[in-house]
Write a protein that holds these residues in place. Sequence first.
Motif, PDB file in Angstrom:
ATOM      1  N   ALA A  15       2.541   1.617  -3.294  1.00  0.00           N
ATOM      2  CA  ALA A  15       1.573   2.085  -4.289  1.00  0.00           C
ATOM      3  C   ALA A  15       1.419   3.602  -4.179  1.00  0.00           C
ATOM      4  CB  ALA A  15       0.226   1.400  -4.074  1.00  0.00           C
ATOM      5  N   HIS A  16       1.298   4.056  -2.944  1.00  0.00           N
ATOM      6  CA  HIS A  16       1.161   5.493  -2.714  1.00  0.00           C
ATOM      7  C   HIS A  16       2.367   6.217  -3.276  1.00  0.00           C
ATOM      8  CE1 HIS A  16       1.095   9.213  -0.198  1.00  0.00           C
ATOM      9  NE2 HIS A  16      -0.174   9.122  -0.499  1.00  0.00           N
ATOM     10  N   ALA A  42       0.840  -1.191   0.000  1.00  0.00           N
ATOM     11  CA  ALA A  42       0.000   0.000   0.000  1.00  0.00           C
ATOM     12  C   ALA A  42       0.875   1.241   0.000  1.00  0.00           C
ATOM     13  CB  ALA A  42      -0.927  -0.011   1.205  1.00  0.00           C
ATOM     14  N   ASN A  53       2.171   6.041  -7.020  1.00  0.00           N
ATOM     15  CA  ASN A  53       1.017   6.729  -7.609  1.00  0.00           C
ATOM     16  C   ASN A  53       1.150   8.238  -7.588  1.00  0.00           C
ATOM     17  OD1 ASN A  53      -0.279   4.458  -8.379  1.00  0.00           O
ATOM     18  ND2 ASN A  53      -1.531   4.287  -6.530  1.00  0.00           N
ATOM     19  N   ASN A  54       1.892   8.766  -6.645  1.00  0.00           N
ATOM     20  CA  ASN A  54       2.082  10.207  -6.615  1.00  0.00           C
ATOM     21  C   ASN A  54       2.813  10.706  -7.845  1.00  0.00           C
ATOM     22  OD1 ASN A  54       0.990  12.036  -4.740  1.00  0.00           O
ATOM     23  ND2 ASN A  54       1.945  10.882  -3.088  1.00  0.00           N
ATOM     24  N   PRO A  55       4.052  10.233  -8.073  1.00  0.00           N
ATOM     25  CA  PRO A  55       4.733  10.708  -9.283  1.00  0.00           C
ATOM     26  C   PRO A  55       3.998  10.337 -10.568  1.00  0.00           C
ATOM     27  CG  PRO A  55       6.053   9.048  -8.126  1.00  0.00           C
ATOM     28  CD  PRO A  55       4.922   9.405  -7.240  1.00  0.00           C
ATOM     29  N   ILE A  56       3.479   9.087 -10.623  1.00  0.00           N
ATOM     30  CA  ILE A  56       2.738   8.689 -11.833  1.00  0.00           C
ATOM     31  C   ILE A  56       1.553   9.636 -12.013  1.00  0.00           C
ATOM     32  CG2 ILE A  56       1.230   6.903 -12.785  1.00  0.00           C
ATOM     33  CD1 ILE A  56       4.010   6.052 -13.073  1.00  0.00           C
ATOM     34  N   GLY A  57       0.937  10.006 -10.901  1.00  0.00           N
ATOM     35  CA  GLY A  57      -0.226  10.894 -10.946  1.00  0.00           C
ATOM     36  C   GLY A  57       0.097  12.220 -11.607  1.00  0.00           C
TER      37      GLY A  57
END
Lengths: 227, 426
Positions: free
Chosen positions: B185-186, B182, B189-193
Motif C-alpha cells: 500500500a505504501h 501494508a 500510495n506514494n506514486p499515486i499520491g
Amino acid sequence: MPGHAPGSEMDAAVEAAPIVFVVDDEEHMGTALRRLFVSAGLATEVYATGEAFLARPGLDVPGCVVLDVGMPGMGGLEVQARLHERAPDLPVIFLTGAAEVHVAVTAMRAGAADFVEKPFDNEDLLRRVQAAIARQAALREAALRRREFARRLATLTPREGEVLEWIVAGKTSKEIARALGGSHRTIEIHRGRIMEKTAAASLADLIRMRLLVGAPAPARRDGGADT
Amino acid sequence: MPIAIACPAPTGAAKGGVRAAPALDAGDTMEATLRALVDATPTATLLFDAGQRVHYANPAARVLARLCAPEKGDRPLERVADWHPELLSTGALHLCSLHGSWSGEVILGIGRGQHKILLVHLSRIGPERFGMTVRDITQESVRESELHARNAELEVAYEKLQGAQEQVMQSEKLASIGQLAAGVAHEINNPIGYVNSNLSTLQRYISQLFSAIQSYEAALAEGAGPAATDAIRQKLDLDFLVADVPQLLSESREGIDRVCKIVRDLKDFARKERSEDWVKADIHRGLDSTLNIIWNELKYKAQIVRTFGDLPPVECLPSELNQVFMNVLMNAGQAIKDQGIITVTTSVAGGRVRIDIGDDGEGIPADVLPRVFDPFFTTKPVGSGTGLGLAISYGIVSKHHGTIDVSSTPGQGTLLRIELPIEQPR
C-alpha cells in the motif's frame, strides 16, 4: 486578536514569511508538494532525508513541516522528536503511505498538528498546512506579547508590584492605602507610575496584561520577572 | 456329558503329531491322552458320520450348543443339526467328501436378531467319518469390521488432511501477502499520491493557460504591441508553466509505470497454480519480482547485493518458489536490526541450481538452528509470524526434489542455501 485592546498593540518584531519544509525521500513527491505550496504563494524547501532537514540552521521560524513517516535512515517519528528539541512550536503535518494506527497515535501524542494519508487532496492538504501556519503564528504572537508584557512589568519597583497585585485583586486606592499603610495620595501616584511604565491603555488593559503574564508575581522583592 | 462312543483310530495329522512324543508308547495311554487333549481344547470339536450322527463332542462343543440355541438349555445332542440346523450345509459336507476338507464361515441366526459368526473346518478322517471344529469368531469379525470402518475413516481423514494442508499452504501464502499489504500500500500510495497531486496542479495550470489564450486574443483584437503580450506572459507566469508542464507529465507517467509494475509483480507472485503446472522458468525473474514486492519492507534497512550466475531454465512451480524466496528474504530482513546487507547469489553446482540468500544480521543461536524448519516454530512475537514460513518452504523445495539448508553464526549472519534439480526426475 479577539479581546485584545487596540491601545496595547505592541511594536513586536515583524515575523518573517512562513516556510513550508517538505521532507520526503520520494523525489517526485517532493516536487509535487513544492508545486502545490509554491503556487499557493508559500516559500517551500524540499529535503530528501530527515538528516538533511535537521541540518538546516535556524528551524525555529514561522512555517510548517510536511513530514513523510516512512523514510530510509531516520524515520518521520524520530525527525519529529529531534525537531521538538530545536523548534518546539514548528508544527508538523505527517504524510503517510500506509496509515497505521499506532504510528498516528504516537505522532499525535508527540504533538503533531495533523496526520494525512497519501494519496491526499491538494486543496485539503493546503488548507491543513495554512491552518497549522496560522495556529503557530497566533501562538508565536501571543508568546511574543507575553514576553513584552513581562518585560514591562519587570520595570516596576517592588512597591509598585505590590500595589499592582492589589489592583488586580479589585481593590480601590483607599482600600490599598489602608492595607499597605500610607496615604491615599501615595497609592494614586504608584498607580499613575504603573500605568505609565506598562503603557496600559486602561485599568482593564492593565489587568489583562498582568493575567496574561501569569504567576509568579512579577515584582515582589527583586522586581525581576520570569519570561 | 460326552456323547461320543467310539473314537476312530488316530490317523493323518494327529498320528504324525503324536509320534514326536517319545514318552507315550502304550496304546491305552495314547488314546487317553488324545481324548484328554481334545476334551481340553477350547475349540468345539465333533466327530460324526455320513448320516450326521454325532459320535463325539468335546466340552467346548457343548458350550457352543448353548451359544447356538441359548433358549434350549441342555438337551440331547445326537445329530449335528441339534446344534443348529444351519451349522452344517449339505454343500459343505459334499465338498469335504470330495476334497478331504472344507473351511468356511457360517453365520447363524440365534434369535432376537442376533448372529454368531463361526469359522467351521470339516475334514474327512475315514470312510463315512468326519471331524468338525468350530470356532466362534463373532468378536473377531466385529473387531475386523470395526477395523475396516476405522480404516475407511482414516482414509477419509487423510484425504481431508491433504486438503487441509493445501489450505494451510494457501493461507500461509495469503498471510504473507497480508503482511506485505501494508508495505505494498505504501509503495503504491506514494506514486499515486504525487500523480494525484500533479493532476490537480495540472488542472490549475490549464486554466491559467486558457486565461492566457483569452488575454492574447483580446490583446490581438486590440492590436496591442509586444509590450502587452510580454505583460500577459509575465502576469500568468507562462515561462514557468511551459517549463514545468512537461516535467510534471513525465514524473506522473513514471509514477503510473511504477504502480503498473507493482501490480504486475503482485500478480506474478500471488498467482494460484494447480500443482500440475510445472514449467521451465527463469529463477532470476522469480527472485527479481519477489525482491520488488518486498523491497518496501527491506529498503529502510537493507542493501541488496545480487550476484546472478548463468542459470538454465529450471523445471518448477514458479509461484511456489517465489513464496520460498519471499519467506527467506523476509527472514533475512527481519534478522537485520538497523542496517545490513542481504546477498542473493545464484550459480550452477553439480548439475543443480544453487540459490544462496545471506544476511549479516543477528544470526540464529545454535539451539534454535535445528528447529527452524519445524512447523509452528517461531521466534517472532505472537501475531507477527505464523511459524509456518520455513516449514512450508521446506515442503515446497522437497516437492521440487531439492534441498534447503541453513547455516548461521550468531552475531555475524545467516545463509540459506537452496539447491534445485534443473529437471524433475521422471
